[in-house]
Scaffold this motif. Sequence first.
Motif, short mmCIF file in Angstrom:
data_model
loop_
_atom_site.label_atom_id
_atom_site.label_comp_id
_atom_site.label_asym_id
_atom_site.label_seq_id
_atom_site.Cartn_x
_atom_site.Cartn_y
_atom_site.Cartn_z
N GLY A 94 0.78 -1.23 0.00
CA GLY A 94 0.00 0.00 0.00
C GLY A 94 0.82 1.28 0.00
N HIS A 95 2.15 1.18 -0.09
CA HIS A 95 3.00 2.37 -0.14
C HIS A 95 2.66 3.19 -1.39
CE1 HIS A 95 6.47 4.76 0.99
NE2 HIS A 95 6.97 4.64 -0.23
N GLU A 96 2.75 4.51 -1.30
CA GLU A 96 2.26 5.39 -2.37
C GLU A 96 3.30 5.72 -3.45
OE1 GLU A 96 -0.77 6.53 -3.00
OE2 GLU A 96 -1.61 5.49 -1.28
N LYS A 97 4.55 5.30 -3.31
CA LYS A 97 5.56 5.64 -4.31
C LYS A 97 6.25 4.38 -4.83
CE LYS A 97 6.81 10.36 -3.50
NZ LYS A 97 7.89 11.31 -3.48
N MET A 98 6.45 4.37 -6.14
CA MET A 98 7.16 3.28 -6.78
C MET A 98 8.15 3.86 -7.78
SD MET A 98 4.10 0.51 -7.44
CE MET A 98 5.09 -0.96 -7.39
N SER A 99 9.27 3.20 -7.97
CA SER A 99 10.19 3.60 -9.02
C SER A 99 9.82 2.80 -10.27
CB SER A 99 11.64 3.34 -8.62
OG SER A 99 11.88 1.97 -8.49
N TYR A 100 10.25 3.29 -11.43
CA TYR A 100 9.90 2.59 -12.65
C TYR A 100 11.04 2.65 -13.66
CZ TYR A 100 9.00 7.14 -14.83
OH TYR A 100 9.13 8.41 -15.33
N ALA A 101 11.01 1.68 -14.58
CA ALA A 101 11.94 1.63 -15.70
C ALA A 101 11.15 1.15 -16.90
CB ALA A 101 13.10 0.69 -15.41
N ALA A 102 11.31 1.82 -18.04
CA ALA A 102 10.61 1.45 -19.26
C ALA A 102 11.59 0.81 -20.24
CB ALA A 102 9.96 2.67 -19.88
N LEU A 103 11.21 -0.33 -20.78
CA LEU A 103 12.05 -1.04 -21.74
C LEU A 103 11.23 -1.44 -22.96
CD1 LEU A 103 13.91 -3.48 -19.33
CD2 LEU A 103 14.82 -1.42 -20.36
N GLN A 104 11.89 -1.46 -24.09
CA GLN A 104 11.25 -1.89 -25.34
C GLN A 104 11.58 -3.37 -25.51
OE1 GLN A 104 9.36 0.21 -27.29
NE2 GLN A 104 8.75 -1.60 -28.41
N LEU A 105 10.70 -4.26 -25.07
CA LEU A 105 10.96 -5.69 -25.13
C LEU A 105 10.36 -6.34 -26.36
CD1 LEU A 105 10.35 -6.67 -21.40
CD2 LEU A 105 12.51 -6.18 -22.54
N ARG A 106 9.32 -5.74 -26.91
CA ARG A 106 8.66 -6.31 -28.08
C ARG A 106 9.10 -5.54 -29.30
NH1 ARG A 106 3.04 -5.20 -26.03
NH2 ARG A 106 4.18 -3.74 -24.76
N SER A 107 8.48 -5.79 -30.43
CA SER A 107 8.91 -5.13 -31.67
C SER A 107 8.70 -3.63 -31.59
CB SER A 107 8.18 -5.72 -32.87
OG SER A 107 6.79 -5.48 -32.76
N ALA A 108 9.34 -2.90 -32.48
CA ALA A 108 9.36 -1.44 -32.42
C ALA A 108 7.99 -0.82 -32.64
CB ALA A 108 10.34 -0.89 -33.45
N ASP A 109 7.08 -1.51 -33.32
CA ASP A 109 5.77 -0.92 -33.57
C ASP A 109 4.77 -1.23 -32.45
OD1 ASP A 109 5.62 -3.59 -34.19
OD2 ASP A 109 4.26 -3.32 -35.88
N GLU A 110 5.22 -1.88 -31.38
CA GLU A 110 4.37 -2.15 -30.23
C GLU A 110 4.84 -1.31 -29.05
OE1 GLU A 110 3.87 -6.29 -29.40
OE2 GLU A 110 3.99 -6.81 -31.52
N GLY A 111 4.01 -1.24 -28.03
CA GLY A 111 4.31 -0.41 -26.87
C GLY A 111 5.46 -0.96 -26.05
N GLN A 112 5.86 -0.18 -25.06
CA GLN A 112 6.96 -0.58 -24.20
C GLN A 112 6.43 -1.27 -22.95
OE1 GLN A 112 8.96 3.05 -23.36
NE2 GLN A 112 7.26 3.98 -22.34
N THR A 113 7.30 -1.94 -22.23
CA THR A 113 6.97 -2.58 -20.96
C THR A 113 7.55 -1.72 -19.85
OG1 THR A 113 7.06 -4.75 -22.01
CG2 THR A 113 7.13 -4.69 -19.61
N VAL A 114 6.70 -1.37 -18.87
CA VAL A 114 7.12 -0.55 -17.74
C VAL A 114 7.19 -1.44 -16.51
CG1 VAL A 114 6.65 1.51 -16.37
CG2 VAL A 114 5.96 1.44 -18.77
N PHE A 115 8.35 -1.45 -15.85
CA PHE A 115 8.56 -2.23 -14.64
C PHE A 115 8.51 -1.28 -13.45
CE2 PHE A 115 10.55 -4.63 -18.02
CZ PHE A 115 10.08 -5.91 -17.77
N PHE A 116 7.66 -1.59 -12.47
CA PHE A 116 7.51 -0.79 -11.26
C PHE A 116 8.09 -1.56 -10.09
CE2 PHE A 116 4.08 0.60 -14.03
CZ PHE A 116 4.20 1.97 -13.96
N THR A 117 8.75 -0.83 -9.16
CA THR A 117 9.31 -1.41 -7.95
C THR A 117 8.89 -0.56 -6.77
OG1 THR A 117 11.24 -2.19 -9.18
CG2 THR A 117 11.42 -2.17 -6.79
#
Length: 129
Positions: A94-117
């Motif tokens: 329930g903590h209100e803050k998360m860090s994130y990193a965005a990576l392009q894991l799929r092909s270039a014409d698809e969206g990116q994957t965002v990882f939250f910690t």
Amino acid sequence: MALARAFNGEVHFCPSCGTLLPALPVAGHVFCLACRYEVRIENFSAMTTEYTVAFNKRDANENRRKKKQQGDPDQDSDDEADGPTVERRCPKCGHEKMSYAALQLRSADEGQTVFFTCLKCKYKESENS
């Protein structure tokens, strides 16, 4: 083609107009694309380029780790972020803050994957955008 020198630029800049010279020589000369000034290729033979790469200092990370282990009350949880932070509720604690990193894991014409910690419990989740 000798023109009056308006600039005292280095050899990789045109001494006549200051434009960046192209990297490809033609018949032993480099020609300025803007004013057609020619520079002999021999002028580049003594040129050296040096780079300095500065990495993050390891002792800063070690000091932060020691403070965390000692339970320093001045140690803020935002200092432990692995990247930028966002106001997002952790589904585990329930903590209100998360860090994130965005990576392009799929092909270039698809969206990116965002990882939250989570900054508090280190719970990880991902979201496809």
